[in-house]
Design an enzyme around this catalytic site. Structure first.
Site, PDB file in Angstrom:
ATOM      1  N   ASP A 198       0.852  -1.188   0.000  1.00  0.00           N
ATOM      2  CA  ASP A 198       0.000   0.000   0.000  1.00  0.00           C
ATOM      3  C   ASP A 198       0.888   1.238   0.000  1.00  0.00           C
ATOM      4  OD1 ASP A 198      -3.136   0.678   0.693  1.00  0.00           O
ATOM      5  OD2 ASP A 198      -1.763   2.236   1.415  1.00  0.00           O
ATOM      6  N   ASP A 225       2.335   1.856  -5.260  1.00  0.00           N
ATOM      7  CA  ASP A 225       1.107   2.558  -5.615  1.00  0.00           C
ATOM      8  C   ASP A 225       0.237   1.680  -6.496  1.00  0.00           C
ATOM      9  OD1 ASP A 225      -0.726   4.557  -5.646  1.00  0.00           O
ATOM     10  OD2 ASP A 225       0.576   6.081  -6.544  1.00  0.00           O
ATOM     11  N   HIS A 244     -13.393  -2.535  -8.820  1.00  0.00           N
ATOM     12  CA  HIS A 244     -14.664  -1.843  -9.068  1.00  0.00           C
ATOM     13  C   HIS A 244     -14.532  -0.326  -9.094  1.00  0.00           C
ATOM     14  CE1 HIS A 244     -16.235  -1.273  -4.613  1.00  0.00           C
ATOM     15  NE2 HIS A 244     -15.123  -0.627  -4.828  1.00  0.00           N
TER      16      HIS A 244
END
Length: 335
Positions: A198, A225, A244
């Site tokens: 992360d 990233d 999504h």
């Protein structure tokens, strides 16, 4: 069943219930009733509200199973109202606050234009992307992130109960925030190691959180990233609510980066709300899909849409693993 017009009226007024729940969360009514029933007068004094107004609010909430009015005029907790407590193990307080926030409501004013054009409305309203707006407005950004955290926390237990993660030596949680899902996975699979990837991992409290969860000694971190090269070395790559959030060209970039990193025989696991192919049954994904369309131009997908998307990125859909909640695991392997 209510006649069509009256049932429609009830749904159309649902936004008012949302606001009522948000006010209850803001006033911390659930915390005030944690020690037992109170009269509206006593409760109003405790939370700083007008007695008559609060009584009418409680009447509506109780009609929807949130708090319960007693014969003596007091109100007490119900399982739903209890979940409005900030210290509830599966708290819904932050998402309730977000759903009632004026900034959130303002964004829905562009929904008609989104349906007409198929384009996200938030960038037109704000002049920046949703993610840029959240970063530039940290107060609302905190409300949004905390609300999403409430939703996300409800999904960990269903995911780890539905899938055997002990088959993997190492699981990588890509853009996994503080590592809530990874912690749950490693707690369910005590011989498995984890990688938390992360971009915020150095400053979001992940290391401390994972240590508190008793899995810190089995996790390494990577500062990568979203569109960077994906770390190698894992047997399974978990992407929760990543796919999504983006239009297809950017989704394919992310998935192709995973494809470049994954080893032969490795597995890709997308944790997403998979919309049923057919039928009119309610599903949380059908609502979240519209929210994504409005905010970022993302979407929820059906199983066949995932199969098509994954094939473009060099994967084969193996199975959809449903859970006890609306979240599913989309399992794929590299081809």
């Amino acid at each position: 069943m209510a006649p069509g017009p009256f049932a429609l009226l009830e749904l159309s007024m649902g936004a008012m219930v949302t606001q009522a729940i948000a006010v209850a969360a803001e006033l911390k009514l659930a915390e005030a009733l944690a020690d037992g029933p109170l009269s509206p007068e006593a409760l109003a004094g405790k939370v700083g509200a007008n007695t008559d107004a609060l009584t009418r609010l409680l009447r509506l909430l109780a009609a929807n199973g949130i708090f319960e009015g007693q014969a003596d005029g007091t109100y007490q907790q119900t399982p739903m109202s209890d979940a409005l407590r900030a210290d509830h193990p599966v708290t819904m307080r932050n998402i309730a606050v977000l759903m009632g926030h004026p900034t959130h409501w303002e964004e829905w004013n562009g929904f008609l234009e989104t349906i007409r054009t198929g384009e996200p409305g938030l960038p037109k309203l704000r002049g920046v992307t949703a993610f840029e707006f959240l970063m530039a407005n940290p107060e609302y950004g905190s409300v949004f992130i905390n609300g999403m955290g409430d939703m996300s926390a409800t999904e960990t237990a269903p995911i780890v109960a539905a899938y055997d993660f002990s088959q993997f030596g190492t699981v990588l949680d890509f853009c996994g925030g503080r590592g809530g899902l990874l912690a749950g996975i490693l707690q369910s699979a005590p011989d498995t190691k984890g990688i938390l990837s992360d971009p915020r991992v150095g400053g979001n409290g992940a290391v401390e959180y994972l240590a508190e969860q008793g899995v810190g000694d089995r996790v390494t971190t990577a500062d990568a990233d979203l569109f960077d090269a994906v770390p190698t070395g894992a047997d399974a790559y978990v992407l929760k609510h990543i796919v999504h959030d983006w239009p297809e060209d950017q989704v394919l970039q992310i998935l192709k980066n995973v494809r470049a990193a994954i080893k032969p025989g490795g597995k890709l696991l997308l944790a997403e709300m998979v919309i049923p192919e057919e039928g009119n049954e309610p599903h949380s994904g059908k609502l979240v899909d519209l929210w994504l369309m409005l905010l970022v131009g993302g979407k929820e997908r059906t199983a066949s849409q995932y199969a098509e998307l994954l094939a473009k990125a060099g994967f084969k859909l193996e199975q959809i693993v449903e859970t006890a909640g609306p979240i599913s695991l989309v399992e794929a392997t590299p081809v």
